[in-house]
Design an enzyme around this catalytic site. Structure first.
Site, mmCIF file in Angstrom:
data_model
loop_
_atom_site.group_PDB
_atom_site.id
_atom_site.type_symbol
_atom_site.label_atom_id
_atom_site.label_comp_id
_atom_site.label_asym_id
_atom_site.label_seq_id
_atom_site.Cartn_x
_atom_site.Cartn_y
_atom_site.Cartn_z
ATOM 1 N N GLY A 281 24.104 53.917 84.742
ATOM 2 C CA GLY A 281 23.323 55.040 84.258
ATOM 3 C C GLY A 281 24.191 56.050 83.543
ATOM 4 C CG ASP A 282 24.625 59.336 84.508
ATOM 5 O OD1 ASP A 282 23.547 59.947 84.414
ATOM 6 O OD2 ASP A 282 25.174 59.070 85.593
ATOM 7 C CE LYS B 97 19.260 55.311 80.701
ATOM 8 N NZ LYS B 97 20.508 55.692 81.388
ATOM 9 N N GLY C 203 17.896 61.864 84.380
ATOM 10 C CA GLY C 203 17.875 62.924 83.374
ATOM 11 C C GLY C 203 18.341 62.422 82.022
ATOM 12 C CG HIS C 204 16.740 60.299 79.314
ATOM 13 N ND1 HIS C 204 15.676 59.513 78.950
ATOM 14 C CD2 HIS C 204 17.525 59.512 80.082
ATOM 15 C CE1 HIS C 204 15.819 58.308 79.469
ATOM 16 N NE2 HIS C 204 16.935 58.292 80.160
ATOM 17 C CB THR C 205 21.128 65.639 77.849
ATOM 18 O OG1 THR C 205 21.094 65.967 79.240
ATOM 19 C CG2 THR C 205 21.448 66.896 77.055
ATOM 20 C CD GLN D 55 16.840 55.947 87.780
ATOM 21 O OE1 GLN D 55 15.995 55.179 87.391
ATOM 22 N NE2 GLN D 55 16.482 57.101 88.306
ATOM 23 C CB THR E 274 22.888 66.452 90.844
ATOM 24 O OG1 THR E 274 23.885 65.641 90.176
ATOM 25 C CG2 THR E 274 21.747 65.553 91.294
ATOM 26 C CE LYS F 123 29.715 61.159 76.462
ATOM 27 N NZ LYS F 123 29.250 61.860 77.686
ATOM 28 N N GLY G 160 29.537 61.082 68.992
ATOM 29 C CA GLY G 160 29.212 62.467 69.313
ATOM 30 C C GLY G 160 27.780 62.555 69.797
#
Length: 433
Positions: free
Chosen positions: A22-23, A26, A50-52, A234, A311, A341, A424
């Site tokens: 996860g993280d 996506k 969480g999606h940012t 996830q 979190t 990334k 980025g």
């Protein structure tokens, strides 16, 4: 007369999943692909994910609402496999409206289960009860909600439309949960059924305009030749069956989970994109073969801003693990890799890739099925030359040779083509290959 549909009559849909723990970033890939999508679907998990998304300098954080909501006209579906915290999703809706984003195209499936206050309480109590053997959950009540779903005592979103049934279910569940909390876990925390009913009926009233049978919407969209995108939450190694059990989530983040969680057949899916970072991170406990405890690990965490969206917890960081990559490719049938990334690795002189594991005198190339075997594994590394800043690059041809070799090696080791590379957080910092 019902029209008979054949395989060629469907417009195959795309799935985007996390191919690590996860993280993986996506949200950015989903955001880019959503530009062409008519329907974007979330099919599993809850607001523990969480999606940012960064758009024109604006940052949006999503937990339940599909990030395709940023595109006017795109239908955004919260599918039947999702567990919904009504308060949480209403907070997201209010946030979007306050920032001028329309939510008129948001649809929530009637079959989705509701995260209740006692689920959150039990999540926290159980983690505390486990002591040093805690799993490291987000304490959002996701696991206990899925437990009720499997036990067939859960409350579904559609129950809001039938107040007397909703009230009866709440009263019955509160009676049982209070007994479990007090007699099994010896906790003083108890719940008042009538207070929950009052609070949640108000949530239900606000959510009514969004409730529908989303499986029909998705089916009709695919049948009509529209672009449908399924966004994963996830990641592969958090899958309840195939992940690093018990340090997993309570649903199926792999491609196969989409079919059940959205109510579609596997023949309707054609493209499966697995999102990977140029390194690996994980949150919570459990073995992590390539984890770094040195300056490189600290640097990756700080440069990559590796802190949880939900979190705020610092993520554990390590080198890219091709054993995990191969596992994701075969368990989800990945047709492509979106490699995110890699700019975070800039200015590190030597970059490492884990090509296999060593367990005693044995070399292992497939991800172990049992946690105890994984605990005994050490990474076998291959070293590659590093590179300088690449965040400004917008074409694959302009990458330094060291970057191209890194991408090519990941393709060879994982067994799938890298079709997108992220340098980025912004939309324009995604390069198609």
């Amino acid at each position: 007369m019902i029209e008979v549909m054949e395989r060629g009559d469907f417009m195959p849909a795309k799935v985007v999943i996390g191919a690590q723990w996860g993280d993986e970033g996506k949200a950015k890939i989903i955001d880019i692909l959503s530009e062409e999508a008519n329907v974007v679907v979330r099919s599993q998990g809850g607001n523990n994910a969480g999606h940012t998304v960064s758009v024109n300098g604006e940052v949006y954080k999503f937990h339940l609402v599909p990030s395709g909501i940023l595109y006017p006209g795109t239908i955004c579906v919260v599918g039947n496999g999702v567990v919904v915290d009504p308060k949480g999703i209403l907070e997201e809706i209010d946030m979007l409206v306050s920032r001028g984003i329309s939510v008129s195209n948001l649809k929530i499936d009637l079959r989705a289960h509701v995260v209740m206050p006692y689920h959150k309480a039990l999540d926290g109590i159980k983690e505390k009860y486990r002591g040093k053997k805690d799993i490291g959950t987000t304490k959002k009540g996701i696991g206990p909600c899925y437990m009720d779903k499997a036990e067939r005592s859960g409350i579904r979103i559609g129950d809001f439309l039938y107040p007397e049934i909703f009230k009866e279910k709440v009263r019955e569940n509160v009676k049982i949960k209070n007994a479990i909390i007090s007699k099994v876990y010896e906790s003083d925390e108890v719940f008042n059924a009538e207070e929950i009913i009052k609070e949640y009926m108000e949530y239900g009233e606000r959510l009514k305009p969004f409730l529908t049978d989303t499986t029909a919407i998705i089916y009709e969209a695919i049948k009509e030749g529209k672009e449908v995108l399924f966004e994963g939450a996830q990641g592969t190694l958090l899958d309840i069956d195939l992940g690093t059990y018990p340090y997993v989530t309570s649903s199926h983040p792999i491609t196969g989970g989409v079919c059940v969680g959205a109510g579609i057949g596997p023949t309707m899916i054609d493209e499966c994109i697995g999102v990977m970072k140029g390194y690996v991170t994980r949150v919570g406990k459990g073995p992590f073969p390539t984890e770094l405890f040195d300056e490189d690990g600290d640097r990756i965490r700080e440069v990559g801003k590796e802190y949880g969206t939900t979190t705020g917890r610092p993520r554990r960081c390590g080198w890219f693990d091709a054993v995990i990559g191969r596992f994701a490719v075969r368990t989800s049938g990945l047709t492509a890799i979106a490699l995110n990334k890699i700019d975070v690795l800039s200015n590190i002189p030597v970059i490492k890739i884990c090509t296999a594991y060593k367990k005693g005198n044995e070399i292992i190339k497939e991800f172990p099925a049992h946690l105890e075997d994984l605990k005994q594994c050490e990474p076998v590394y291959e070293e590659l030359e590093g590179w300088g800043d690449i965040s400004h690059i917008r074409r694959y041809e302009d990458f330094p040779e060291a970057v191209k070799k890194y991408i090519k090696r990941i393709e060879e080791l994982c067994g799938a083509k890298v079709t997108m590379v992220g340098v980025g957080p912004s939309r324009e910092q995604n390069i198609n290959i």
